[in-house]
Design an enzyme around this catalytic site. Structure first.
Site, PDB file in Angstrom:
ATOM      1  N   ARG A   1      -3.810 -10.260   4.697  1.00 28.25           N
ATOM      2  CA  ARG A   1      -4.029 -11.462   5.504  1.00 28.25           C
ATOM      3  C   ARG A   1      -2.812 -12.246   5.738  1.00 28.25           C
ATOM      4  O   ARG A   1      -3.011 -13.410   6.415  1.00 28.25           O
ATOM      5  CB  ARG A   1      -5.137 -12.060   4.185  1.00 28.25           C
TER       6      ARG A   1
ATOM      7  N   HIS B   1       0.624  -1.115  -0.015  1.00 27.77           N
ATOM      8  CA  HIS B   1       0.023   0.154   0.121  1.00 27.77           C
ATOM      9  C   HIS B   1       0.988   1.290   0.075  1.00 27.77           C
ATOM     10  O   HIS B   1       0.587   2.195  -0.677  1.00 27.77           O
ATOM     11  CB  HIS B   1      -1.057   0.084   1.147  1.00 27.77           C
TER      12      HIS B   1
END
Ligand code: PAF
Length: 283
Positions: free
Chosen positions: A187, A37
Protein backbone atom coordinates in the site's frame (compact mmCIF):
# COMPACT_ATOMS: atom_id res chain seq x y z
CA UNK A 1 9.00 -21.97 -12.18
CA UNK A 2 5.52 -23.31 -12.66
CA UNK A 3 2.46 -21.01 -12.64
CA UNK A 4 -0.75 -22.76 -11.62
CA UNK A 5 -4.16 -21.17 -11.39
CA UNK A 6 -6.41 -24.25 -11.24
CA UNK A 7 -7.17 -25.11 -7.60
CA UNK A 8 -7.58 -28.83 -8.32
CA UNK A 9 -4.24 -28.97 -10.13
CA UNK A 10 -2.46 -27.23 -7.23
CA UNK A 11 -3.97 -29.58 -4.66
CA UNK A 12 -3.23 -32.76 -6.68
CA UNK A 13 0.36 -31.66 -7.27
CA UNK A 14 0.82 -30.81 -3.56
CA UNK A 15 -0.58 -34.18 -2.49
CA UNK A 16 1.67 -36.06 -4.92
CA UNK A 17 4.73 -34.07 -3.76
CA UNK A 18 3.85 -35.04 -0.18
CA UNK A 19 3.54 -38.70 -1.18
CA UNK A 20 7.07 -38.47 -2.60
CA UNK A 21 8.21 -37.27 0.84
CA UNK A 22 8.87 -33.66 -0.23
CA UNK A 23 8.36 -30.83 2.26
CA UNK A 24 6.44 -27.76 1.09
CA UNK A 25 7.20 -24.21 2.23
CA UNK A 26 4.44 -21.71 1.52
CA UNK A 27 4.29 -17.91 1.31
CA UNK A 28 0.68 -16.68 0.91
CA UNK A 29 0.44 -13.12 -0.46
CA UNK A 30 -1.86 -10.72 -2.26
CA UNK A 31 0.93 -9.91 -4.72
CA UNK A 32 2.62 -6.62 -5.59
CA UNK A 33 5.66 -8.11 -3.93
CA UNK A 34 8.30 -6.06 -2.13
CA UNK A 35 11.44 -6.82 -0.17
CA UNK A 36 9.36 -7.98 2.82
CA UNK A 37 7.79 -10.73 0.70
CA UNK A 38 11.20 -11.54 -0.80
CA UNK A 39 12.58 -12.13 2.72
CA UNK A 40 9.74 -14.64 3.34
CA UNK A 41 10.46 -16.39 0.04
CA UNK A 42 14.19 -16.64 0.73
CA UNK A 43 13.53 -18.15 4.16
CA UNK A 44 10.91 -20.48 2.66
CA UNK A 45 13.47 -21.58 0.06
CA UNK A 46 15.76 -22.61 2.94
CA UNK A 47 13.02 -24.46 4.83
CA UNK A 48 11.23 -26.57 2.21
CA UNK A 49 12.08 -28.87 -0.68
CA UNK A 50 9.40 -27.12 -2.72
CA UNK A 51 8.62 -23.41 -2.39
CA UNK A 52 5.09 -22.23 -3.23
CA UNK A 53 4.02 -18.59 -3.46
CA UNK A 54 0.33 -17.76 -3.74
CA UNK A 55 -0.93 -14.51 -5.20
CA UNK A 56 -4.61 -13.92 -4.50
CA UNK A 57 -6.29 -10.61 -3.70
CA UNK A 58 -8.86 -12.05 -1.35
CA UNK A 59 -12.19 -10.20 -1.75
CA UNK A 60 -13.71 -11.43 1.51
CA UNK A 61 -11.10 -9.71 3.68
CA UNK A 62 -11.93 -6.26 2.25
CA UNK A 63 -14.75 -4.14 3.67
CA UNK A 64 -17.26 -2.39 1.41
CA UNK A 65 -15.45 0.96 1.26
CA UNK A 66 -11.95 -0.48 1.17
CA UNK A 67 -9.39 -0.69 -1.64
CA UNK A 68 -10.20 -4.09 -3.24
CA UNK A 69 -10.65 -2.61 -6.72
CA UNK A 70 -7.57 -0.41 -6.63
CA UNK A 71 -5.32 -2.89 -4.76
CA UNK A 72 -2.03 -2.77 -6.75
CA UNK A 73 -1.29 -5.67 -9.08
CA UNK A 74 1.78 -6.47 -11.21
CA UNK A 75 1.97 -10.14 -12.10
CA UNK A 76 5.00 -9.80 -14.36
CA UNK A 77 7.12 -8.10 -11.70
CA UNK A 78 5.86 -10.53 -9.03
CA UNK A 79 6.95 -13.50 -11.16
CA UNK A 80 10.37 -11.95 -11.68
CA UNK A 81 10.86 -11.49 -7.90
CA UNK A 82 9.48 -14.98 -7.24
CA UNK A 83 11.92 -16.49 -9.73
CA UNK A 84 14.86 -14.56 -8.24
CA UNK A 85 13.97 -15.93 -4.80
CA UNK A 86 13.94 -19.53 -6.04
CA UNK A 87 10.17 -20.10 -6.05
CA UNK A 88 9.08 -23.39 -7.63
CA UNK A 89 5.34 -22.76 -7.95
CA UNK A 90 3.33 -19.54 -8.19
CA UNK A 91 -0.29 -20.33 -7.35
CA UNK A 92 -2.77 -17.76 -8.70
CA UNK A 93 -6.32 -18.97 -8.02
CA UNK A 94 -9.33 -17.02 -9.31
CA UNK A 95 -11.94 -15.53 -6.98
CA UNK A 96 -14.69 -17.42 -8.83
CA UNK A 97 -12.99 -20.73 -8.01
CA UNK A 98 -12.23 -19.77 -4.41
CA UNK A 99 -15.76 -18.62 -3.69
CA UNK A 100 -18.12 -20.38 -6.11
CA UNK A 101 -21.89 -19.83 -5.91
CA UNK A 102 -23.20 -21.34 -2.71
CA UNK A 103 -20.02 -20.79 -0.72
CA UNK A 104 -21.06 -20.13 2.89
CA UNK A 105 -18.36 -21.27 5.30
CA UNK A 106 -16.31 -18.96 7.50
CA UNK A 107 -13.52 -19.40 10.02
CA UNK A 108 -13.60 -17.00 12.96
CA UNK A 109 -10.93 -16.67 15.64
CA UNK A 110 -13.28 -15.06 18.11
CA UNK A 111 -11.26 -12.97 20.55
CA UNK A 112 -7.99 -12.16 18.78
CA UNK A 113 -9.96 -10.86 15.79
CA UNK A 114 -11.84 -8.21 17.75
CA UNK A 115 -9.46 -5.37 18.75
CA UNK A 116 -7.07 -3.17 16.71
CA UNK A 117 -7.55 -3.80 12.96
CA UNK A 118 -10.53 -6.04 13.75
CA UNK A 119 -12.35 -3.08 15.35
CA UNK A 120 -11.71 -0.79 12.36
CA UNK A 121 -12.26 -3.51 9.77
CA UNK A 122 -15.12 -5.74 11.01
CA UNK A 123 -14.99 -9.19 9.42
CA UNK A 124 -11.48 -8.65 8.04
CA UNK A 125 -9.86 -11.43 10.04
CA UNK A 126 -12.70 -13.86 9.29
CA UNK A 127 -11.83 -13.31 5.63
CA UNK A 128 -8.13 -13.83 6.32
CA UNK A 129 -8.63 -16.95 8.47
CA UNK A 130 -11.02 -18.46 5.93
CA UNK A 131 -8.78 -17.91 2.91
CA UNK A 132 -5.64 -19.07 4.73
CA UNK A 133 -7.39 -22.28 5.78
CA UNK A 134 -8.46 -22.86 2.19
CA UNK A 135 -4.98 -22.08 0.86
CA UNK A 136 -3.43 -24.46 3.41
CA UNK A 137 -5.77 -27.20 2.14
CA UNK A 138 -4.85 -26.47 -1.47
CA UNK A 139 -1.09 -26.15 -1.00
CA UNK A 140 -0.61 -28.69 1.84
CA UNK A 141 2.35 -26.81 3.35
CA UNK A 142 4.61 -28.15 6.09
CA UNK A 143 5.65 -24.60 6.89
CA UNK A 144 4.03 -21.24 6.10
CA UNK A 145 5.69 -17.86 6.43
CA UNK A 146 4.05 -14.52 7.28
CA UNK A 147 5.43 -11.06 8.04
CA UNK A 148 5.34 -9.58 11.54
CA UNK A 149 4.11 -6.29 10.11
CA UNK A 150 0.61 -7.79 10.13
CA UNK A 151 1.12 -8.75 13.77
CA UNK A 152 -2.54 -9.36 14.58
CA UNK A 153 -3.01 -11.37 11.38
CA UNK A 154 -0.12 -13.59 12.41
CA UNK A 155 -1.59 -14.01 15.92
CA UNK A 156 -4.96 -14.98 14.39
CA UNK A 157 -3.35 -17.46 11.98
CA UNK A 158 -1.22 -19.05 14.71
CA UNK A 159 -4.29 -19.45 16.96
CA UNK A 160 -6.41 -20.87 14.13
CA UNK A 161 -3.69 -23.31 13.07
CA UNK A 162 -3.35 -24.51 16.65
CA UNK A 163 -7.08 -24.62 17.41
CA UNK A 164 -7.89 -26.54 14.21
CA UNK A 165 -4.88 -28.89 14.54
CA UNK A 166 -3.63 -27.92 11.11
CA UNK A 167 -0.30 -29.70 10.50
CA UNK A 168 1.50 -26.51 9.46
CA UNK A 169 4.41 -24.77 11.21
CA UNK A 170 3.63 -21.04 11.12
CA UNK A 171 6.67 -18.78 11.07
CA UNK A 172 6.66 -15.02 11.66
CA UNK A 173 9.41 -13.04 9.98
CA UNK A 174 10.83 -9.62 10.97
CA UNK A 175 9.38 -6.43 9.51
CA UNK A 176 11.46 -5.19 6.58
CA UNK A 177 11.82 -1.39 6.51
CA UNK A 178 12.94 1.16 3.96
CA UNK A 179 16.24 2.89 4.82
CA UNK A 180 14.32 5.77 6.45
CA UNK A 181 12.23 3.46 8.66
CA UNK A 182 8.93 3.12 6.75
CA UNK A 183 7.68 -0.48 7.03
CA UNK A 184 7.44 -2.05 3.58
CA UNK A 185 3.89 -2.53 2.36
CA UNK A 186 2.22 -2.94 -1.02
CA UNK A 187 0.00 0.00 0.00
CA UNK A 188 3.01 2.36 0.18
CA UNK A 189 2.62 2.60 -3.61
CA UNK A 190 -0.53 4.71 -3.03
CA UNK A 191 1.46 7.48 -1.31
CA UNK A 192 2.36 10.73 -3.10
CA UNK A 193 5.91 11.98 -2.44
CA UNK A 194 4.59 14.39 0.23
CA UNK A 195 2.51 11.65 1.87
CA UNK A 196 5.51 9.32 1.73
CA UNK A 197 7.39 11.78 3.98
CA UNK A 198 4.38 12.14 6.32
CA UNK A 199 4.19 8.34 6.61
CA UNK A 200 7.45 8.36 8.53
CA UNK A 201 5.47 9.44 11.61
CA UNK A 202 4.54 5.78 12.20
CA UNK A 203 8.11 4.49 12.55
CA UNK A 204 9.13 7.67 14.40
CA UNK A 205 6.37 7.08 16.95
CA UNK A 206 7.60 3.52 17.39
CA UNK A 207 11.17 4.70 17.89
CA UNK A 208 10.04 7.33 20.41
CA UNK A 209 8.07 4.81 22.50
CA UNK A 210 10.95 2.32 22.41
CA UNK A 211 13.39 5.01 23.56
CA UNK A 212 11.14 6.23 26.40
CA UNK A 213 10.53 2.63 27.50
CA UNK A 214 14.28 1.88 27.44
CA UNK A 215 14.75 5.07 29.48
CA UNK A 216 12.50 3.67 32.25
CA UNK A 217 9.00 4.93 31.36
CA UNK A 218 6.50 2.11 31.95
CA UNK A 219 3.17 3.94 31.99
CA UNK A 220 1.13 3.02 28.92
CA UNK A 221 -0.84 6.28 29.01
CA UNK A 222 2.32 8.43 29.18
CA UNK A 223 3.96 6.53 26.32
CA UNK A 224 0.82 6.68 24.19
CA UNK A 225 0.41 10.41 24.82
CA UNK A 226 3.97 11.03 23.57
CA UNK A 227 3.39 8.94 20.45
CA UNK A 228 0.03 10.62 19.83
CA UNK A 229 1.61 14.08 20.06
CA UNK A 230 4.28 13.10 17.53
CA UNK A 231 1.76 11.70 15.05
CA UNK A 232 -0.82 14.47 15.35
CA UNK A 233 1.91 17.06 14.67
CA UNK A 234 1.86 15.62 11.13
CA UNK A 235 -1.03 17.40 9.34
CA UNK A 236 -1.71 14.59 6.84
CA UNK A 237 -1.92 11.91 9.56
CA UNK A 238 -5.14 10.72 11.19
CA UNK A 239 -4.78 8.04 13.87
CA UNK A 240 -7.08 5.06 13.46
CA UNK A 241 -5.68 3.34 16.56
CA UNK A 242 -2.56 3.62 18.69
CA UNK A 243 -2.43 1.02 21.43
CA UNK A 244 -0.22 -0.84 23.86
CA UNK A 245 -1.38 -4.42 24.37
CA UNK A 246 -0.12 -7.74 25.65
CA UNK A 247 1.69 -9.33 22.70
CA UNK A 248 0.12 -12.78 23.28
CA UNK A 249 -3.49 -12.08 24.30
CA UNK A 250 -3.77 -8.61 22.71
CA UNK A 251 -5.44 -7.44 25.96
CA UNK A 252 -4.82 -3.76 26.85
CA UNK A 253 -2.11 -3.04 29.45
CA UNK A 254 -1.62 -0.15 31.88
CA UNK A 255 2.02 -0.92 32.62
CA UNK A 256 4.26 -1.95 29.77
CA UNK A 257 6.98 -4.61 29.75
CA UNK A 258 9.27 -6.36 27.26
CA UNK A 259 6.31 -8.41 26.05
CA UNK A 260 4.09 -5.42 25.30
CA UNK A 261 3.03 -4.78 21.73
CA UNK A 262 2.80 -1.24 20.42
CA UNK A 263 0.42 -1.35 17.46
CA UNK A 264 -0.79 1.51 15.33
CA UNK A 265 -2.84 2.23 12.24
CA UNK A 266 -2.67 5.71 10.76
CA UNK A 267 -4.36 7.17 7.71
CA UNK A 268 -2.05 9.26 5.54
CA UNK A 269 -4.43 10.97 3.14
CA UNK A 270 -6.60 8.09 1.92
CA UNK A 271 -4.00 5.40 2.62
CA UNK A 272 -4.26 3.43 5.83
CA UNK A 273 -0.88 2.18 7.06
CA UNK A 274 -0.08 -0.12 9.97
CA UNK A 275 3.07 -0.75 11.95
CA UNK A 276 4.03 -2.35 15.26
CA UNK A 277 6.80 -3.42 17.57
CA UNK A 278 7.14 -5.65 20.61
CA UNK A 279 9.05 -3.45 23.06
CA UNK A 280 11.50 -6.14 24.23
CA UNK A 281 12.34 -7.37 20.73
CA UNK A 282 15.27 -6.05 18.74
CA UNK A 283 13.81 -3.48 16.31
O1 PAF B 1 -1.08 -10.67 4.34
C1 PAF B 1 -1.66 -10.91 3.25
O2 PAF B 1 -1.13 -10.64 2.18
C2 PAF B 1 -3.03 -11.53 3.26
O3 PAF B 1 -3.79 -11.07 4.32
C3 PAF B 1 -3.01 -13.07 3.21
C4 PAF B 1 -2.36 -13.66 4.44
C5 PAF B 1 -2.29 -13.54 1.96
C6 PAF B 1 -4.45 -13.60 3.15
O4 PAF B 1 -5.14 -13.10 2.06
Amino acid sequence: MNIISAIQEMQSLALSLKREGKTIAFVPTMGFLHEGHASLLREGRRLGDVLVLSIFVNPIQFGQNEDLERYPRDMERDCRIARECGTDIVFTPEAAGMYPPGFQTSIRVRELSLPLCGASRPGHFDGVATVVTKLFNMVQPDVALFGNKDYQQLAVIRRMTHDLNLPVRVIGMPIVREADGLAMSSRNSYLSPVERRSALCLSRAIRLVRERFAGGEHSASTLLAAARELITAEPAAVIDYLELRDSASLAPVDLVSDTTLLALAVKIGTTRLIDNTVLGDTP
